[in-house]
Scaffold this motif. Structure first.
Motif, PDB file in Angstrom:
ATOM      1  N   VAL A  25      -6.786 -24.900  26.987  1.00 18.88           N
ATOM      2  CA  VAL A  25      -6.236 -25.779  25.954  1.00 18.88           C
ATOM      3  C   VAL A  25      -6.408 -27.210  26.448  1.00 18.88           C
ATOM      4  O   VAL A  25      -6.048 -27.527  27.583  1.00 18.88           O
ATOM      5  N   GLN A  26      -6.985 -28.053  25.600  1.00 20.87           N
ATOM      6  CA  GLN A  26      -7.142 -29.463  25.931  1.00 20.87           C
ATOM      7  C   GLN A  26      -6.482 -30.314  24.855  1.00 20.87           C
ATOM      8  O   GLN A  26      -6.513 -29.977  23.684  1.00 20.87           O
ATOM      9  N   LYS A  27      -5.902 -31.429  25.303  1.00 26.60           N
ATOM     10  CA  LYS A  27      -5.341 -32.400  24.368  1.00 26.60           C
ATOM     11  C   LYS A  27      -6.388 -33.487  24.144  1.00 26.60           C
ATOM     12  O   LYS A  27      -7.056 -33.922  25.076  1.00 26.60           O
ATOM     13  N   TYR A  28      -6.547 -33.906  22.893  1.00 20.72           N
ATOM     14  CA  TYR A  28      -7.473 -34.973  22.529  1.00 20.72           C
ATOM     15  C   TYR A  28      -6.773 -35.962  21.606  1.00 20.72           C
ATOM     16  O   TYR A  28      -5.756 -35.644  20.990  1.00 20.72           O
ATOM     17  N   HIS A  29      -7.387 -37.131  21.465  1.00 20.92           N
ATOM     18  CA  HIS A  29      -7.017 -38.083  20.420  1.00 20.92           C
ATOM     19  C   HIS A  29      -8.098 -37.935  19.345  1.00 20.92           C
ATOM     20  O   HIS A  29      -9.292 -38.103  19.634  1.00 20.92           O
TER      21      HIS A  29
END
Length: 120
Positions: A56-60
């Motif tokens: 799981v990765q967080k992005y803008h």
């Protein structure tokens, strides 16, 4: 091995310590994601981590923080982008066609500030 404890205060203390240790063990197993990650995302990770989910990765993306759930361990399983409330935004890749659901075809080009949140 059985230990007999005769003093009631000592029994309460031992019971409390055992209960505390057991609860700490369960909490540490259930929360392997930082508390800075929104609760709905932590819940989704918890629900999916034993299946096909690998990272799981967080992005803008488009002015919001979003979370990309990826699976490399299951064929045709789509990568899914969720908002902070756990609602599906789109599926940028994967699925039968390999191209996702077509709702965010430029996700990988437009998403910025990648931060790994969880890895299997």
């Amino acid at each position: 091995m059985v230990i007999k404890i005769h003093n009631s205060s000592m029994k309460r203390l031992v019971t409390f310590i055992l209960a505390f240790l057991i609860s700490v063990a369960f909490i540490s197993c259930a929360h392997d994601v930082g508390t800075d990650v929104p609760r709905p995302i932590r819940k989704l990770i918890s629900e999916q981590k034993d299946n096909c989910l690998t990272s799981v990765q967080k992005y803008h993306y488009q002015g919001k923080e979003v979370y990309l759930f990826e699976s490399s361990s299951c064929a045709d399983y789509p990568a899914t982008v969720y908002d902070e409330n756990g609602d599906v935004i789109c599926m940028p890749s994967g699925g039968l066609s390999g191209a996702g659901d077509g709702k965010c075809p430029c996700f990988y080009e437009e998403a910025t500030n990648k931060e790994v949140v969880w890895n299997k």
